[in-house]
Design an enzyme around this catalytic site. Sequence first.
Site, short mmCIF file in Angstrom:
data_model
loop_
_atom_site.label_atom_id
_atom_site.label_comp_id
_atom_site.label_asym_id
_atom_site.label_seq_id
_atom_site.Cartn_x
_atom_site.Cartn_y
_atom_site.Cartn_z
N GLU A 182 0.69 -1.07 0.09
CA GLU A 182 -0.16 0.01 -0.02
C GLU A 182 0.83 1.34 0.09
OE1 GLU A 182 -2.51 -0.60 3.19
OE2 GLU A 182 -4.01 -1.55 2.16
N GLU A 262 -6.64 -7.93 -0.54
CA GLU A 262 -7.02 -7.90 0.67
C GLU A 262 -8.30 -7.50 0.79
OE1 GLU A 262 -5.34 -5.07 3.47
OE2 GLU A 262 -3.28 -5.89 3.05
#
Length: 643
Positions: A182, A262
């Site tokens: 991320e 995710e």
Amino acid sequence: MAMGSLFVFFLASLCALQKVDSKSFTIDFENDRFLKDGEPFRYISGDFHYFRVPRFYWKDRLMKMKAGGLNTVQTYIAWNVHEPAQGNYNFEGDADLVSFIELANSVGLLVIVRAGPFICAEWDFGGFPAWLLKDPSITLRSSKDRRYLDAVDTWMSVVLPKLKPLLYANGGPIISVQVENEYGSSLVCDHDYMKHLEQLFRKYLGNDVILFTVDSDWQFLLACGTIPSLYATVDFGPEVDPEEAFAVMRKFTPKGPLVNSEFYTGWIDYWGEKHQTKSASVVAKSLDKILSMNASVNFYMFEDGTNFGFMSGANLNLILYKPIPTSYVYDAPLTEAGDVGTKFHVIRKTISNHENIPEIPIPPNTTKFAYGKIQMTPLSTFLDAVPKLSAHGPVNSTFPLTMEQIGQNYGFVLYRTEIPKAFINTTVTLEFTSLVRDRAIIFVGKTRQATLFRRPGQKSATLHIETNLQLDILVENTGRINAGIRMVDPKGIFGNVTLQKTPLRNWQIYPIDLNNVVSGPSNVAKNFPTKHNPLSTNAFTPTLYHGVIPNGNGSFDTFLQLPGWSKGQAFVNGFNVGRYWPVVGPQQTLFVPANVLSLNRNPASIVLLELDSSPCVNPKTCFVKFVAEPSINGPVHPIGGHP
């Protein structure tokens, strides 16, 4: 054997060898899919962090994942677990990364490795080792700071070669490796840094593995967080329309398989805030749509886990510091104790509508045992125990140093100085130039006078000074920031301390090692031959307590409940099971796995460092309980409303 039969056997053997040699996991860009050994493949995976579950239970959890319909397990690598001190590496016991991957392979699961260097994971400092903060001017996740890059390069030169033999192309189970995590959310947007990491990973892993990135499904985050030569994937939860999220991914990955790296089965808990859940039906409905789009998916989390010791992280919401509880309960299909519940079965049924589920039994939930009440005895006040808790003595400094600067990465540090005689018999204002990181208990003459927590406006305290001029400030690190743009988060006192605007000098700074006094009942008795009264002053002083667990050398999981206790750290058989803070909630119990109770202690023991208040004014109420059911959804109260 006839010559013709021998020739046929030779050809068959050669083909079999070629098939082994040609193991491959690749991307078929033309048909938007993965290919495993040349055949179309879609992975259905779940995050399970080996560093959050004792090795004792790795196989149990992996077998449950396999039985639940998964064909892959995904894990982060926590750098701070493996290099706790610079240049000192740990890959043993619960940190045996290679054994974890090999075990996953043995139960028939492929593996996706999220190698870091940054992982987030609500883990202390996002997995970075605390020693990076010895110089708080460091710039993280950037090509602009050679100190950071050199540390990353050295770490990767150690860990990545361990992964290479385990790559799928080399006969192992690893099908892909994540480069950073991320990165778009860091807002650094340094594509030279990402290129550096890619070159580093290729140097040690070669070209026979898919390297990927993941960012939230916002276009500007992917623009910041990935580069064209890495396979860009997205993450999102069941409240997001998969078609919309994957449309964002397609702007950066025009061809290839759709991937949600995710898919959130729950969400993060914080101390003092309500426990988070996501309903099984909502998760299943979104999962069904993802699978209908032939996308690959990874559940985050599939197994909860525990932030044992001091390893829970924290987030910074604008200016509000939010520490994370010990139990990493993400409302996952497998609980912290590995139990299978409704969400597991609902997800398994949804997967079975799209893929064949292995016809293997689901391992049963482990037996939980209520060991009952354990009488606790006060051993020593914290301040009286400092010579034992800091056996090598203090670091001396004119002005305060941070925890990292004295090599104390986790837990507690005590700052001590002498108040100038000019302040005898006065009431004065003590002030910190920066918010304490993260919680400070302030004593004058061993009497507790104030408690400050890392909240806006909590930078000063009123002190009443008599003739005893010893000033002690016990600072607790309640977790480093694990994500975002404010991750450079050195602990302890950052800056100066003043009395009536006069800087205090000549500090003795004690690194606190609780392991010195919690290693077992015999050592506890040796360390504290006489009992001390923690209530000898007009305010509670942090105190160590000890108890013996009858029949505690068994082999059953249990949960530590602390009725009447406030905040502190708990050790069972010398093992740091984590922070407790039931007065703010929501977590009310601590998970104690069977292997901890089976450690070589006789009898089994429990030690608490209680910081704020205990039920021990009356010896009859001075106890803890071991119960058979967890409580992670208790009442909550704002952190600022308690000492």
